[in-house]
Design a protein around this motif. Structure first.
Motif, mmCIF file in Angstrom:
data_model
loop_
_atom_site.group_PDB
_atom_site.id
_atom_site.type_symbol
_atom_site.label_atom_id
_atom_site.label_comp_id
_atom_site.label_asym_id
_atom_site.label_seq_id
_atom_site.Cartn_x
_atom_site.Cartn_y
_atom_site.Cartn_z
ATOM 1 N N SER A 157 -8.848 4.846 -7.465
ATOM 2 C CA SER A 157 -8.778 6.273 -7.778
ATOM 3 C C SER A 157 -8.541 6.525 -9.257
ATOM 4 O O SER A 157 -8.733 7.645 -9.739
ATOM 5 C CB SER A 157 -7.684 6.941 -6.948
ATOM 6 O OG SER A 157 -6.399 6.470 -7.325
ATOM 7 N N GLU A 183 -14.719 9.494 -11.378
ATOM 8 C CA GLU A 183 -15.348 9.736 -10.087
ATOM 9 C C GLU A 183 -16.736 9.130 -10.012
ATOM 10 O O GLU A 183 -17.155 8.622 -8.968
ATOM 11 C CB GLU A 183 -15.406 11.242 -9.821
ATOM 12 C CG GLU A 183 -16.082 11.622 -8.512
ATOM 13 C CD GLU A 183 -15.393 11.091 -7.275
ATOM 14 O OE1 GLU A 183 -16.058 10.921 -6.239
ATOM 15 O OE2 GLU A 183 -14.162 10.839 -7.345
ATOM 16 N N ARG A 233 -16.273 5.417 -9.114
ATOM 17 C CA ARG A 233 -15.362 5.025 -8.043
ATOM 18 C C ARG A 233 -16.122 4.806 -6.745
ATOM 19 O O ARG A 233 -16.698 5.735 -6.185
ATOM 20 C CB ARG A 233 -14.301 6.106 -7.822
ATOM 21 C CG ARG A 233 -13.315 5.749 -6.716
ATOM 22 C CD ARG A 233 -12.338 6.885 -6.437
ATOM 23 N NE ARG A 233 -11.434 6.527 -5.340
ATOM 24 C CZ ARG A 233 -10.512 7.334 -4.844
ATOM 25 N NH1 ARG A 233 -10.363 8.556 -5.338
ATOM 26 N NH2 ARG A 233 -9.742 6.923 -3.837
ATOM 27 N N ALA A 272 -11.485 13.529 -1.585
ATOM 28 C CA ALA A 272 -11.059 12.131 -1.590
ATOM 29 C C ALA A 272 -9.601 12.045 -1.147
ATOM 30 O O ALA A 272 -8.833 13.007 -1.265
ATOM 31 C CB ALA A 272 -11.220 11.544 -2.988
ATOM 32 N N ASP A 273 -9.229 10.903 -0.595
ATOM 33 C CA ASP A 273 -7.830 10.624 -0.253
ATOM 34 C C ASP A 273 -7.214 11.722 0.618
ATOM 35 O O ASP A 273 -6.118 12.218 0.361
ATOM 36 C CB ASP A 273 -6.983 10.444 -1.524
ATOM 37 C CG ASP A 273 -7.491 9.329 -2.407
ATOM 38 O OD1 ASP A 273 -7.732 8.234 -1.873
ATOM 39 O OD2 ASP A 273 -7.684 9.558 -3.612
ATOM 40 N N SER A 295 -8.335 1.140 -2.435
ATOM 41 C CA SER A 295 -8.899 2.461 -2.687
ATOM 42 C C SER A 295 -7.995 3.277 -3.607
ATOM 43 O O SER A 295 -8.469 3.997 -4.504
ATOM 44 C CB SER A 295 -9.118 3.195 -1.368
ATOM 45 O OG SER A 295 -9.661 4.480 -1.585
ATOM 46 N N GLN A 296 -6.685 3.157 -3.415
ATOM 47 C CA GLN A 296 -5.742 3.861 -4.288
ATOM 48 C C GLN A 296 -5.871 3.375 -5.726
ATOM 49 O O GLN A 296 -5.814 4.183 -6.661
ATOM 50 C CB GLN A 296 -4.317 3.667 -3.764
ATOM 51 C CG GLN A 296 -4.045 4.347 -2.432
ATOM 52 C CD GLN A 296 -2.771 3.865 -1.765
ATOM 53 O OE1 GLN A 296 -1.932 3.219 -2.387
ATOM 54 N NE2 GLN A 296 -2.621 4.162 -0.481
ATOM 55 N N VAL A 335 -13.359 8.273 -0.733
ATOM 56 C CA VAL A 335 -13.992 9.122 -1.740
ATOM 57 C C VAL A 335 -14.454 10.424 -1.093
ATOM 58 O O VAL A 335 -14.593 10.514 0.118
ATOM 59 C CB VAL A 335 -15.185 8.412 -2.426
ATOM 60 C CG1 VAL A 335 -14.700 7.241 -3.261
ATOM 61 C CG2 VAL A 335 -16.208 7.954 -1.389
#
Length: 419
Positions: A241, A245, A248, A143-144, A237-238, A70
């Motif tokens: 997503s 937000e 998450r 994030a990511d 985590s993907q 995140v």
């Protein structure tokens, strides 16, 4: 007090589509509704649990590549001397965004390099057995995304605490003055470990907190493709997503290849490292526990299911005391592995029966998801990288798909853990 869900239903995937029910128990516990609304909203976005030590890299700057879950408007860097035998002296720590590209390497995105300070100083001394957390760094973290966290340790800070199985290339420059470099040309050597680094937090306007995946090599990612972030916590985590937000949670990987529940193995045993690697992490709300297979198969093996149950109960009690709920994951098959035996298989089945019972707040039935219906003591061939124990990319995705994002994004009010 918070009433946790009695039933948690998710999908089971077996090549195409399978069905799986995740069982949960009713649980209330002290602190579950006592979170302070004034607590800083620091959330863990990435973690690597210290797993051992390596010789120092003299007069070298080490550019660790880490992948966030995140994002946030500021960052904090965790540096570690957890397993060292002498004080660790760091004279430079920086954080930057990795410059994107098809062959992303040690170059930082121009304008993104920031120096981390500790009590206002650029240098920090970390005592033996401890970590230190930097001051807030004015640094917007997406994030990511990949970050470059560069550290330089003064000569004599040996041995170096590290995470061995990074499944990610990081970079080394043979100079002490390269931590602030934007151009990565000086970083001519690659390493497959994370040095001196145990976590990154972000400051968020969200109260979603974080989820800690706590386990051994199955969680650490062994069997998945290096450099792709295909460990099952990454895959989880993907999936998260897709959530708004504000709901998450961050996902932290506290897996250590070779780790054990009951005895020390690679890294301290699960009970010994629980606070440092899980319960003290920024904003932790949920703990997912997948530990025990190494106690079962690695000498000296432990074949008393009651000992596993006692350890799991201790983990749950300590988590509940901080308002953290706990998901127990069943132990996955290992038929065909050189250490498999009928006796160990019988004990694994007994342990899984206990896990599916009343020990945890909820159960992720990983065993049911990945076993071969034709040979239930084995992993499905489509998920097996060839060693009959770990999981390939497809198997890692199957594990992540077991867990319902809506459960992790629930509005559980919990005590803010220390950070």
């Amino acid at each position: 007090m918070i009433q946790l869900p009695r039933a948690w239903v998710t999908r089971r995937r077996c090549l195409a589509v399978l069905a799986l029910t995740l069982l949960s128990t009713t649980a209330t516990f002290p602190g579950a509704s006592a979170r302070s609304e004034n607590a800083p909203l620091w959330t863990g976005t990435w973690e690597a649990a210290p797993s051992g030590t390596a010789p120092e890299l003299p007069d070298a700057s080490i550019r660790n590549v880490v992948h966030t879950s995140v994002g946030g408007v500021a960052a904090r860097i965790h540096v570690s001397n957890r397993l060292g035998t002498a004080p660790l002296q760091l004279d430079a720590v920086t954080v930057a965004l990795q410059r994107p590209g098809p062959a992303a390497g040690p170059d930082a995105l121009p304008g993104s390099v920031r120096a981390a300070t500790f009590g206002g100083a650029a240098s920090v001394t970390v005592p033996v057995g401890e970590d230190r957390i930097s001051d807030p760094v004015d640094f917007r973290v997406p994030a990511d995304s990949n970050l470059l966290v560069t550290v330089h340790a003064l000569a004599g800070s040996v041995p170096a605490t590290y995470h061995e199985t990074a499944l990610q290339s990081s970079f080394v420059a043979q100079s002490s003055h390269r931590a602030a470099d934007v151009d990565g040309a000086a970083y001519t050597r690659t390493v497959s470990h994370w040095y001196y680094l145990s976590g990154v937090d972000v400051l968020r306007p969200s109260d979603a907190g974080s989820v800690v995946a706590f386990g051994d090599s199955l969680t650490d990612g062994t069997g998945s493709t290096p450099g792709t972030n295909h460990r099952w916590p990454d895959r989880l985590s993907q999936r998260l997503s897709a959530l708004p937000e504000s709901r998450r949670p961050g996902v932290l990987n506290a897996g250590i290849g070779g780790n054990r529940l009951l005895l020390d193995g690679t890294g301290p045993n699960a009970l010994a490292r629980l606070d440092a690697d899980a319960l003290s992490r920024g904003g932790v709300r949920t703990l997912i526990v997948l530990e025990g297979i190494n106690d079962l198969i690695v000498a000296p093996s432990r074949l008393d299911p009651a000992a596993y149950a006692r350890a799991y109960r201790q983990i749950v009690a300590r988590a509940h005391a901080l308002g953290v709920r706990v998901i127990g994951a069943t132990l996955t098959p290992l038929g065909g592995h050189k250490l498999w035996s009928p006796e160990r298989e019988s004990v694994r089945q007994e342990i899984n029966t206990l896990i599916r019972g009343q020990l945890f707040d909820a159960v992720a039935d990983f065993d049911a998801v990945v076993r071969d219906p034709a040979r239930p003591v084995r992993i499905l061939p489509a998920y097996d990288p060839g060693d009959h124990l770990h999981f390939n990319d497809a198997g890692m995705k199957a594990l992540a798909d077991t867990i319902d994002p809506a459960f992790l994004a629930g509005q559980l009010r919990a005590t803010q853990p220390r950070s």
